[in-house]
Enzyme design. Structure first.
Site, PDB file in Angstrom:
ATOM      1  CG  ASP A  31      -1.966   1.166   1.511  1.00  0.00           C
ATOM      2  OD1 ASP A  31      -3.605   0.242   1.032  1.00  0.00           O
ATOM      3  OD2 ASP A  31      -1.897   2.342   0.938  1.00  0.00           O
ATOM      4  CB  ILE A  32       1.032   4.150  -2.486  1.00  0.00           C
ATOM      5  CG1 ILE A  32       2.217   5.046  -2.766  1.00  0.00           C
ATOM      6  CG2 ILE A  32      -0.688   5.083  -2.064  1.00  0.00           C
ATOM      7  CD1 ILE A  32       1.706   5.891  -4.119  1.00  0.00           C
ATOM      8  CD  GLU A  97      -9.398   6.555  -0.368  1.00  0.00           C
ATOM      9  OE1 GLU A  97      -8.378   6.516  -0.903  1.00  0.00           O
ATOM     10  OE2 GLU A  97      -8.551   6.819   1.097  1.00  0.00           O
ATOM     11  CB  VAL A  98      -8.911   1.317  -5.000  1.00  0.00           C
ATOM     12  CG1 VAL A  98      -8.918   0.984  -5.998  1.00  0.00           C
ATOM     13  CG2 VAL A  98      -8.124   2.735  -4.535  1.00  0.00           C
ATOM     14  CG  HIS A 102      -8.690  -3.319  -2.408  1.00  0.00           C
ATOM     15  ND1 HIS A 102      -9.334  -2.610  -3.384  1.00  0.00           N
ATOM     16  CD2 HIS A 102      -8.208  -2.946  -1.390  1.00  0.00           C
ATOM     17  CE1 HIS A 102      -9.908  -1.571  -2.450  1.00  0.00           C
ATOM     18  NE2 HIS A 102      -8.906  -1.568  -1.236  1.00  0.00           N
ATOM     19  CG  HIS A 104      -6.620  -2.799   3.157  1.00  0.00           C
ATOM     20  ND1 HIS A 104      -5.974  -1.599   2.876  1.00  0.00           N
ATOM     21  CD2 HIS A 104      -8.037  -2.607   2.790  1.00  0.00           C
ATOM     22  CE1 HIS A 104      -6.167  -1.080   2.678  1.00  0.00           C
ATOM     23  NE2 HIS A 104      -7.995  -0.847   2.071  1.00  0.00           N
TER      24      HIS A 104
HETATM   25  P1  AMP Z   1      -9.276   1.535   0.632  1.00  0.00           P
HETATM   26  O1  AMP Z   1      -9.940   2.268   0.962  1.00  0.00           O
HETATM   27  O2  AMP Z   1      -9.769   0.147   0.796  1.00  0.00           O
HETATM   28  O3  AMP Z   1     -10.254   1.820  -1.348  1.00  0.00           O
HETATM   29  O4  AMP Z   1      -8.034   0.702   0.264  1.00  0.00           O
HETATM   30  C1  AMP Z   1      -7.460   1.721  -1.327  1.00  0.00           C
HETATM   31  C2  AMP Z   1      -6.025   1.908  -0.197  1.00  0.00           C
HETATM   32  O5  AMP Z   1      -5.470   1.695  -2.202  1.00  0.00           O
HETATM   33  C3  AMP Z   1      -5.914   2.907  -0.136  1.00  0.00           C
HETATM   34  O6  AMP Z   1      -4.829   2.436   1.585  1.00  0.00           O
HETATM   35  C4  AMP Z   1      -4.477   3.012  -0.142  1.00  0.00           C
HETATM   36  O7  AMP Z   1      -3.423   3.991   0.001  1.00  0.00           O
HETATM   37  C5  AMP Z   1      -3.994   2.569  -1.666  1.00  0.00           C
HETATM   38  N1  AMP Z   1      -3.569   2.935  -2.691  1.00  0.00           N
HETATM   39  C6  AMP Z   1      -4.195   3.853  -3.507  1.00  0.00           C
HETATM   40  N2  AMP Z   1      -3.197   4.334  -5.111  1.00  0.00           N
HETATM   41  C7  AMP Z   1      -2.192   3.264  -4.666  1.00  0.00           C
HETATM   42  C8  AMP Z   1      -1.227   2.626  -5.178  1.00  0.00           C
HETATM   43  N3  AMP Z   1      -1.069   3.563  -6.487  1.00  0.00           N
HETATM   44  N4  AMP Z   1       0.042   1.745  -5.248  1.00  0.00           N
HETATM   45  C9  AMP Z   1      -0.460   1.624  -4.341  1.00  0.00           C
HETATM   46  N5  AMP Z   1      -1.391   1.537  -2.439  1.00  0.00           N
HETATM   47  C10 AMP Z   1      -2.390   2.584  -3.495  1.00  0.00           C
END
Ligand code: AMP
Length: 113
Positions: A31-32, A97-98, A102, A104
């Site tokens: 995770d970034i 957010e994405v 996925h 974690h």
């Molecule tokens: P969620 O809140 O479950 O959608 O988690 C999305 C996660 O993706 C967050 O913890 C972000 O920090 C992570 N994230 C967003 N963009 C990237 C990226 N380019 N590479 C790695 N992790 C990312």
């Protein structure tokens, strides 16, 4: 799913990521914005396994959460990590957010080579 997310682009190697494990079914990368010493994200790779969120799971994708958990368990065992947290954020209200399913994986134990 209609819109391609950032995770589609990471899966398709159009965007860089710190990949720590990959097989035919799952991709695992850091995770970034890590929330623990080790913070990984596990995503399904096959188009037929990809849904936006746990809320969108149907009969044809009900195996996917279990598959991600299984991969996490095996990864941890292989790396000697014996304590970790697994989390799905579901929907905007759940902090998602994405919108590419996925899992974690968070641990206070960092990754050894
Ligand atoms: P969620 O809140 O479950 O959608 O988690 C999305 C996660 O993706 C967050 O913890 C972000 O920090 C992570 N994230 C967003 N963009 C990237 C990226 N380019 N590479 C790695 N992790 C990312």
């Amino acid at each position: 799913m209609t819109e391609r997310t950032i995770f589609h682009k990471i899966r398709d190697k159009e965007l860089p990521a710190d990949i720590v494990y990959e097989d035919d079914l799952v991709l695992v990368f850091k995770d970034i914005r890590p929330q623990a010493a080790l913070h990984l994200l596990l995503i399904p790779k096959k188009e037929g396994d990809v849904v936006a969120s746990i809320a969108d799971i149907t009969k044809s994708t009900e195996h996917v959460p279990g598959m991600l958990i299984d991969k996490a368990r095996n990864f941890a065992k292989e790396k000697g990590i014996d304590g970790y947290r697994l989390t799905f954020h579901v929907g905007k209200g759940g902090g998602q957010e994405v919108f590419y399913l996925h899992l974690h994986f968070l641990s206070n134990q960092s990754l050894k080579d």
